[in-house]
Motif scaffolding. Structure first.
Motif, PDB file in Angstrom:
ATOM      1  N   LEU A 112       0.840  -1.201   0.000  1.00 27.07           N
ATOM      2  CA  LEU A 112       0.000   0.000   0.000  1.00 27.07           C
ATOM      3  C   LEU A 112       0.876   1.252   0.000  1.00 27.07           C
ATOM      4  O   LEU A 112       0.597   2.210  -0.729  1.00 27.07           O
ATOM      5  CB  LEU A 112      -0.955   0.019   1.191  1.00 27.07           C
ATOM      6  N   ILE A 113       1.940   1.239   0.771  1.00 30.20           N
ATOM      7  CA  ILE A 113       2.852   2.390   0.812  1.00 30.20           C
ATOM      8  C   ILE A 113       3.468   2.604  -0.573  1.00 30.20           C
ATOM      9  O   ILE A 113       3.511   3.731  -1.075  1.00 30.20           O
ATOM     10  CB  ILE A 113       3.929   2.198   1.895  1.00 30.20           C
ATOM     11  N   ARG A 114       3.890   1.531  -1.209  1.00 31.61           N
ATOM     12  CA  ARG A 114       4.440   1.650  -2.564  1.00 31.61           C
ATOM     13  C   ARG A 114       3.380   2.165  -3.542  1.00 31.61           C
ATOM     14  O   ARG A 114       3.660   3.003  -4.404  1.00 31.61           O
ATOM     15  CB  ARG A 114       5.014   0.313  -3.034  1.00 31.61           C
ATOM     16  N   GLU A 115       2.139   1.705  -3.403  1.00 35.07           N
ATOM     17  CA  GLU A 115       1.045   2.172  -4.253  1.00 35.07           C
ATOM     18  C   GLU A 115       0.825   3.684  -4.070  1.00 35.07           C
ATOM     19  O   GLU A 115       0.601   4.411  -5.046  1.00 35.07           O
ATOM     20  CB  GLU A 115      -0.232   1.407  -3.903  1.00 35.07           C
ATOM     21  N   LEU A 116       0.905   4.156  -2.834  1.00 31.71           N
ATOM     22  CA  LEU A 116       0.713   5.583  -2.560  1.00 31.71           C
ATOM     23  C   LEU A 116       1.867   6.422  -3.113  1.00 31.71           C
ATOM     24  O   LEU A 116       1.660   7.535  -3.602  1.00 31.71           O
ATOM     25  CB  LEU A 116       0.539   5.817  -1.064  1.00 31.71           C
ATOM     26  N   ILE A 117       3.072   5.881  -3.061  1.00 30.54           N
ATOM     27  CA  ILE A 117       4.222   6.565  -3.668  1.00 30.54           C
ATOM     28  C   ILE A 117       4.021   6.635  -5.179  1.00 30.54           C
ATOM     29  O   ILE A 117       4.219   7.683  -5.796  1.00 30.54           O
ATOM     30  CB  ILE A 117       5.546   5.851  -3.313  1.00 30.54           C
ATOM     31  N   ASP A 118       3.602   5.522  -5.779  1.00 29.44           N
ATOM     32  CA  ASP A 118       3.342   5.491  -7.220  1.00 29.44           C
ATOM     33  C   ASP A 118       2.268   6.513  -7.606  1.00 29.44           C
ATOM     34  O   ASP A 118       2.386   7.205  -8.618  1.00 29.44           O
ATOM     35  CB  ASP A 118       2.883   4.096  -7.667  1.00 29.44           C
ATOM     36  N   HIS A 119       1.219   6.583  -6.801  1.00 30.60           N
ATOM     37  CA  HIS A 119       0.125   7.525  -7.056  1.00 30.60           C
ATOM     38  C   HIS A 119       0.639   8.960  -7.017  1.00 30.60           C
ATOM     39  O   HIS A 119       0.347   9.761  -7.911  1.00 30.60           O
ATOM     40  CB  HIS A 119      -0.985   7.309  -6.023  1.00 30.60           C
TER      41      HIS A 119
END
Length: 120
Positions: free
Chosen positions: A92-99
């Motif tokens: 989820l943290i990686r997804e938020l960084i990607d976003h």
């Protein structure tokens, strides 16, 4: 996720640089000279400020107590994600960084994206 993993993940993004524009204690990640993530280096608990779509930001804050309005940032467009003292999954943290990264790249002009090799 720890600081070194956060740093490595951000720096793996195309055209990303890390800077210290606010002094030696705040690490800022930029794409094409625009911020997409920043984190304190002197914090006991790791947290990162990330750009976020306003509607998605509200949803995230309602679902996760570790996600708050951006500290010292525009609270409509930034979240502070508390990493070490929470239960957020690394994916989820990686997804938020990607976003966050994606929002910044999307906001760049076509010319700037081309200059940085970010034509999408």
């Amino acid at each position: 996720m720890h600081l070194d993993e956060l740093r490595e993940y951000c720096l793996a993004k195309p055209a990303t640089e890390e800077t210290l524009p606010f002094g030696p204690d705040t690490l800022v990640f930029k794409v094409a000279n625009k911020m997409f993530a920043l984190t304190g280096l002197d914090e006991t608990d790791l947290r990162v400020n990330l750009k976020c779509d306003p509607d998605y930001a509200v949803d995230l804050r309602e679902r996760h107590e570790e996600i708050k309005p951006g500290w010292h940032m525009n609270k409509k467009h930034w979240n502070t994600v508390y990493i070490e003292d929470g239960d957020l999954r690394d994916d989820l943290i990686r997804e938020l960084i990607d976003h966050s990264y994606g929002l910044v790249v999307k906001s760049l002009t076509k010319k700037v994206r081309a200059e940085y090799g970010l034509d999408v």
